[in-house]
Scaffold this motif. Sequence first.
Motif, mmCIF file in Angstrom:
data_model
loop_
_atom_site.group_PDB
_atom_site.id
_atom_site.type_symbol
_atom_site.label_atom_id
_atom_site.label_comp_id
_atom_site.label_asym_id
_atom_site.label_seq_id
_atom_site.Cartn_x
_atom_site.Cartn_y
_atom_site.Cartn_z
ATOM 1 N N CYS A 1 49.565 65.314 65.741
ATOM 2 C CA CYS A 1 50.095 64.085 66.344
ATOM 3 C C CYS A 1 49.017 63.357 67.136
ATOM 4 O O CYS A 1 48.965 62.122 67.124
ATOM 5 C CB CYS A 1 51.288 64.405 67.237
ATOM 6 N N CYS B 1 56.638 63.490 66.093
ATOM 7 C CA CYS B 1 55.698 63.247 67.185
ATOM 8 C C CYS B 1 56.381 62.311 68.174
ATOM 9 O O CYS B 1 56.767 61.206 67.797
ATOM 10 C CB CYS B 1 54.418 62.601 66.668
ATOM 11 N N LEU C 1 56.413 60.510 61.502
ATOM 12 C CA LEU C 1 54.996 60.175 61.564
ATOM 13 C C LEU C 1 54.717 58.685 61.399
ATOM 14 O O LEU C 1 53.851 58.136 62.085
ATOM 15 C CB LEU C 1 54.229 60.959 60.490
ATOM 16 N N TYR D 1 55.779 56.835 64.544
ATOM 17 C CA TYR D 1 54.855 57.209 65.620
ATOM 18 C C TYR D 1 53.536 56.465 65.467
ATOM 19 O O TYR D 1 52.986 55.955 66.446
ATOM 20 C CB TYR D 1 54.641 58.725 65.603
#
Length: 123
Positions: free
Chosen positions: A36, A67, A72, A75
Amino acid sequence: MKFVTTLLSVSLILGGIAFSTPAKSADMASVLAGFCDNVATDNKSRVRKKLKEAGVKLRHIYDGITCGGENLVRYAMTKNAQGAGEFIVKRMPASHFADSGDLDWANANGHGDSEIAKAIKDR
Protein backbone atom coordinates in the motif's frame (compact mmCIF):
# COMPACT_ATOMS: atom_id res chain seq x y z
CA MET A 1 -19.83 -17.07 -13.13
CA LYS A 2 -16.69 -14.92 -13.12
CA PHE A 3 -17.28 -14.10 -9.47
CA VAL A 4 -17.32 -17.81 -8.64
CA THR A 5 -14.14 -18.34 -10.65
CA THR A 6 -12.43 -15.42 -8.95
CA LEU A 7 -13.56 -16.55 -5.53
CA LEU A 8 -12.27 -20.05 -6.22
CA SER A 9 -8.93 -18.70 -7.43
CA VAL A 10 -8.47 -16.50 -4.38
CA SER A 11 -9.48 -19.40 -2.12
CA LEU A 12 -6.92 -21.69 -3.73
CA ILE A 13 -4.17 -19.10 -3.43
CA LEU A 14 -4.99 -18.30 0.18
CA GLY A 15 -5.40 -22.00 0.95
CA GLY A 16 -2.00 -22.70 -0.55
CA ILE A 17 -0.47 -20.00 1.58
CA ALA A 18 -2.22 -21.23 4.72
CA PHE A 19 -0.99 -24.80 4.32
CA SER A 20 2.53 -23.94 3.24
CA THR A 21 5.44 -23.95 5.62
CA PRO A 22 5.54 -21.05 8.08
CA ALA A 23 8.69 -19.66 6.47
CA LYS A 24 7.00 -19.46 3.10
CA SER A 25 3.97 -17.68 4.60
CA ALA A 26 6.26 -15.26 6.36
CA ASP A 27 8.11 -14.66 3.09
CA MET A 28 4.85 -13.87 1.29
CA ALA A 29 3.82 -11.48 4.03
CA SER A 30 7.18 -9.72 3.96
CA VAL A 31 7.16 -9.48 0.19
CA LEU A 32 3.72 -7.88 0.15
CA ALA A 33 4.41 -5.73 3.20
CA GLY A 34 4.49 -2.13 2.21
CA PHE A 35 2.44 -2.77 -0.92
CA CYS A 36 0.00 0.00 0.00
CA ASP A 37 2.89 2.36 0.73
CA ASN A 38 4.30 1.73 -2.73
CA VAL A 39 0.92 2.46 -4.29
CA ALA A 40 0.53 5.63 -2.20
CA THR A 41 3.95 6.93 -3.24
CA ASP A 42 3.17 6.12 -6.88
CA ASN A 43 6.10 3.73 -7.14
CA LYS A 44 4.89 1.60 -10.06
CA SER A 45 8.18 -0.24 -10.49
CA ARG A 46 8.21 -1.25 -6.83
CA VAL A 47 4.59 -2.46 -7.04
CA ARG A 48 5.56 -4.58 -10.06
CA LYS A 49 8.64 -5.89 -8.27
CA LYS A 50 6.65 -6.87 -5.16
CA LEU A 51 4.21 -8.87 -7.28
CA LYS A 52 7.02 -10.56 -9.17
CA GLU A 53 8.88 -11.45 -5.95
CA ALA A 54 5.69 -12.93 -4.51
CA GLY A 55 5.11 -14.90 -7.70
CA VAL A 56 1.46 -13.90 -7.90
CA LYS A 57 -0.71 -12.13 -10.41
CA LEU A 58 -2.55 -9.05 -9.22
CA ARG A 59 -5.91 -10.29 -10.46
CA HIS A 60 -5.61 -13.31 -8.16
CA ILE A 61 -5.04 -11.32 -4.98
CA TYR A 62 -6.76 -8.01 -5.79
CA ASP A 63 -9.93 -8.74 -3.82
CA GLY A 64 -7.91 -9.64 -0.73
CA ILE A 65 -5.95 -6.37 -0.59
CA THR A 66 -7.36 -3.20 0.92
CA CYS A 67 -5.47 -0.03 1.69
CA GLY A 68 -6.99 2.51 4.02
CA GLY A 69 -10.33 0.73 3.79
CA GLU A 70 -10.48 1.05 -0.02
CA ASN A 71 -9.60 -1.26 -2.88
CA LEU A 72 -6.32 -0.61 -4.67
CA VAL A 73 -7.74 1.47 -7.53
CA ARG A 74 -9.71 3.78 -5.26
CA TYR A 75 -6.74 4.08 -2.90
CA ALA A 76 -4.49 5.04 -5.81
CA MET A 77 -7.00 7.70 -6.86
CA THR A 78 -7.20 9.21 -3.38
CA LYS A 79 -3.39 9.31 -3.16
CA ASN A 80 -3.06 10.74 -6.69
CA ALA A 81 -0.85 7.81 -7.66
CA GLN A 82 -1.52 7.92 -11.38
CA GLY A 83 1.28 5.58 -12.56
CA ALA A 84 0.63 2.85 -10.01
CA GLY A 85 -3.12 3.18 -10.49
CA GLU A 86 -2.92 2.80 -14.26
CA PHE A 87 -0.65 -0.22 -13.78
CA ILE A 88 -3.23 -1.81 -11.48
CA VAL A 89 -6.06 -1.13 -13.94
CA LYS A 90 -4.09 -2.65 -16.82
CA ARG A 91 -3.37 -5.81 -14.81
CA MET A 92 -7.02 -6.44 -14.04
CA PRO A 93 -9.50 -7.96 -16.49
CA ALA A 94 -11.79 -5.45 -18.18
CA SER A 95 -14.84 -7.32 -16.92
CA HIS A 96 -13.83 -6.51 -13.34
CA PHE A 97 -14.45 -2.80 -13.83
CA ALA A 98 -17.86 -3.33 -15.44
CA ASP A 99 -19.25 -4.44 -12.07
CA SER A 100 -16.90 -2.75 -9.60
CA GLY A 101 -18.44 0.71 -9.47
CA ASP A 102 -14.97 2.26 -9.35
CA LEU A 103 -15.72 4.67 -12.20
CA ASP A 104 -18.93 5.85 -10.55
CA TRP A 105 -17.05 6.26 -7.27
CA ALA A 106 -14.34 8.28 -9.04
CA ASN A 107 -16.90 10.60 -10.61
CA ALA A 108 -18.72 11.07 -7.30
CA ASN A 109 -15.51 11.84 -5.38
CA GLY A 110 -13.87 14.25 -7.80
CA HIS A 111 -11.47 11.81 -9.45
CA GLY A 112 -13.38 11.43 -12.72
CA ASP A 113 -10.76 13.36 -14.70
CA SER A 114 -7.79 11.36 -13.39
CA GLU A 115 -5.63 9.19 -15.60
CA ILE A 116 -6.79 6.16 -13.62
CA ALA A 117 -10.45 6.89 -14.39
CA LYS A 118 -9.55 7.35 -18.07
CA ALA A 119 -7.78 3.97 -18.02
CA ILE A 120 -10.91 2.36 -16.55
CA LYS A 121 -13.06 3.99 -19.25
CA ASP A 122 -10.70 2.66 -21.94
CA ARG A 123 -11.07 -0.88 -20.60
